[in-house]
Design an enzyme around this catalytic site. Sequence first.
Site, PDB file in Angstrom:
ATOM      1  N   HIS A 135     -11.307  10.135 -10.970  1.00 35.39           N
ATOM      2  CA  HIS A 135     -12.578  10.151 -10.243  1.00 35.39           C
ATOM      3  C   HIS A 135     -13.287   8.791 -10.268  1.00 35.39           C
ATOM      4  O   HIS A 135     -13.273   8.087 -11.279  1.00 35.39           O
ATOM      5  CB  HIS A 135     -13.509  11.221 -10.822  1.00 35.39           C
ATOM      6  CG  HIS A 135     -13.938  10.912 -12.222  1.00 35.39           C
ATOM      7  ND1 HIS A 135     -15.046  10.148 -12.503  1.00 35.39           N
ATOM      8  CD2 HIS A 135     -13.381  11.227 -13.414  1.00 35.39           C
ATOM      9  CE1 HIS A 135     -15.174  10.016 -13.799  1.00 35.39           C
ATOM     10  NE2 HIS A 135     -14.170  10.661 -14.392  1.00 35.39           N
ATOM     11  N   HIS A 144      -1.589  -2.684  -5.897  1.00 34.09           N
ATOM     12  CA  HIS A 144      -0.462  -1.754  -6.008  1.00 34.09           C
ATOM     13  C   HIS A 144      -0.522  -1.058  -7.368  1.00 34.09           C
ATOM     14  O   HIS A 144      -0.440  -1.716  -8.402  1.00 34.09           O
ATOM     15  CB  HIS A 144       0.844  -2.568  -5.877  1.00 34.09           C
ATOM     16  CG  HIS A 144       2.091  -1.756  -5.942  1.00 34.09           C
ATOM     17  ND1 HIS A 144       3.336  -2.307  -5.750  1.00 34.09           N
ATOM     18  CD2 HIS A 144       2.317  -0.439  -6.189  1.00 34.09           C
ATOM     19  CE1 HIS A 144       4.263  -1.364  -5.860  1.00 34.09           C
ATOM     20  NE2 HIS A 144       3.666  -0.229  -6.143  1.00 34.09           N
TER      21      HIS A 144
HETATM   22  O1  JB2 Z   1       7.502 -13.162   3.344  1.00 33.89           O
HETATM   23  C1  JB2 Z   1       8.140 -12.183   3.034  1.00 33.89           C
HETATM   24  C2  JB2 Z   1       8.770 -11.318   4.002  1.00 33.89           C
HETATM   25  N1  JB2 Z   1       8.864 -11.344   5.341  1.00 33.89           N
HETATM   26  C3  JB2 Z   1       9.593 -10.303   5.713  1.00 33.89           C
HETATM   27  N2  JB2 Z   1       8.268 -11.823   1.731  1.00 33.89           N
HETATM   28  C4  JB2 Z   1       8.963 -10.706   1.358  1.00 33.89           C
HETATM   29  N3  JB2 Z   1       9.057 -10.426   0.045  1.00 33.89           N
HETATM   30  N4  JB2 Z   1       9.586  -9.890   2.245  1.00 33.89           N
HETATM   31  C5  JB2 Z   1       9.484 -10.191   3.559  1.00 33.89           C
HETATM   32  N5  JB2 Z   1       9.983  -9.590   4.655  1.00 33.89           N
HETATM   33  C6  JB2 Z   1      10.793  -8.350   4.715  1.00 33.89           C
HETATM   34  O2  JB2 Z   1      10.344  -7.414   3.753  1.00 33.89           O
HETATM   35  C7  JB2 Z   1      12.243  -8.635   4.368  1.00 33.89           C
HETATM   36  O3  JB2 Z   1      12.953  -8.952   5.561  1.00 33.89           O
HETATM   37  C8  JB2 Z   1      12.725  -7.295   3.787  1.00 33.89           C
HETATM   38  O4  JB2 Z   1      13.162  -6.407   4.787  1.00 33.89           O
HETATM   39  C9  JB2 Z   1      11.453  -6.721   3.193  1.00 33.89           C
HETATM   40  C10 JB2 Z   1      11.453  -6.857   1.677  1.00 33.89           C
HETATM   41  O5  JB2 Z   1      12.425  -5.975   1.163  1.00 33.89           O
HETATM   42  P1  JB2 Z   1      12.679  -5.739  -0.406  1.00 33.89           P
HETATM   43  O6  JB2 Z   1      13.615  -4.577  -0.514  1.00 33.89           O
HETATM   44  O7  JB2 Z   1      13.032  -7.025  -1.029  1.00 33.89           O
HETATM   45  O8  JB2 Z   1      11.272  -5.387  -0.999  1.00 33.89           O
HETATM   46  P2  JB2 Z   1      10.231  -4.286  -0.522  1.00 33.89           P
HETATM   47  O9  JB2 Z   1       9.031  -5.016  -0.114  1.00 33.89           O
HETATM   48  O10 JB2 Z   1      10.830  -3.362   0.470  1.00 33.89           O
HETATM   49  O11 JB2 Z   1       9.979  -3.461  -1.858  1.00 33.89           O
HETATM   50  C11 JB2 Z   1       9.313  -4.044  -2.983  1.00 33.89           C
HETATM   51  O12 JB2 Z   1       8.026  -3.450  -3.121  1.00 33.89           O
HETATM   52  C12 JB2 Z   1       8.051  -2.031  -3.308  1.00 33.89           C
HETATM   53  C13 JB2 Z   1       6.614  -1.545  -3.339  1.00 33.89           C
HETATM   54  C14 JB2 Z   1      10.147  -3.760  -4.244  1.00 33.89           C
HETATM   55  O13 JB2 Z   1       9.539  -4.398  -5.339  1.00 33.89           O
HETATM   56  C15 JB2 Z   1      10.229  -2.276  -4.483  1.00 33.89           C
HETATM   57  O14 JB2 Z   1      10.938  -2.000  -5.681  1.00 33.89           O
HETATM   58  C16 JB2 Z   1       8.823  -1.678  -4.569  1.00 33.89           C
HETATM   59  N6  JB2 Z   1       8.918  -0.238  -4.727  1.00 33.89           N
END
Ligand code: JB2
Length: 205
Positions: A135, A144
């Site tokens: 609350h 996050h």
């Molecule tokens: O500037 C950028 C960017 N531009 C496009 N920085 C990052 N980090 N990613 C970028 N992207 C796109 O985001 C990439 O092309 C890719 O498709 C995606 C990042 O994918 P990744 O699997 O590395 O992380 P995520 O953001 O999907 O997941 C993160 O955050 C979640 C909340 C992980 O830490 C997960 O474990 C977490 N649950």
Amino acid sequence: MSRLIIFGGGGHATVVADLAELSNEWSDIALVDDAFPVKRVVHHWPIIGKIADAGKLLREGDSFFVAIGDSKKRNELISLNSGFGNLAKIIHPSAVVSRYSVINQGVVVMPGAVINAGAIVSTGAIVNTGAIVEHDCLIGEYSHVCPGSSLAGSVKVGCHTWIGIGTSVKQGVTIGSNVLIGAGSVVIRDVPDDWKVAGVPARPI
Ligand code: JB2
């Protein structure tokens, strides 16, 4: 029902697309990601272009959601594209969200999360799987709350802060902006902006 375009093609985008599909709120779900055109599908959701092309791909009435874990990137893309489509919020049906809380646009609330009365979750924040936001908490923009973290009543969290998996935060504590809390921490004192803390109890690292 409108179309939903999800930005990103990684782990977070996959989870968000799954949640959006469960909600039955959108007629179609598609992704945009920089892996296009090499990668054209995630599970059965099509990748229809690069992130930079999203402004051209978003049609009138479309909704969009930025599903990229990196908070600065999420912030940048939400700001850039808010003129082109309606920013969505996505809440898993198993989350328990008080009708007396406020969940802003661009927020995802993952399975099993609990958000209690008086809490405010600001634009672009992530309340991840099984997190508890008690609350009167305030979660700042683009922060996050990682899976399994618990924030007791009236905890305040600034913007772009990362509360690592399985963290507990004592009632009334204020955590600043751009803070990183290490996984499994127990936070019993206020944490200033830009600090990194971890441990039981959490100390600067
Ligand atoms: O500037 C950028 C960017 N531009 C496009 N920085 C990052 N980090 N990613 C970028 N992207 C796109 O985001 C990439 O092309 C890719 O498709 C995606 C990042 O994918 P990744 O699997 O590395 O992380 P995520 O953001 O999907 O997941 C993160 O955050 C979640 C909340 C992980 O830490 C997960 O474990 C977490 N649950």
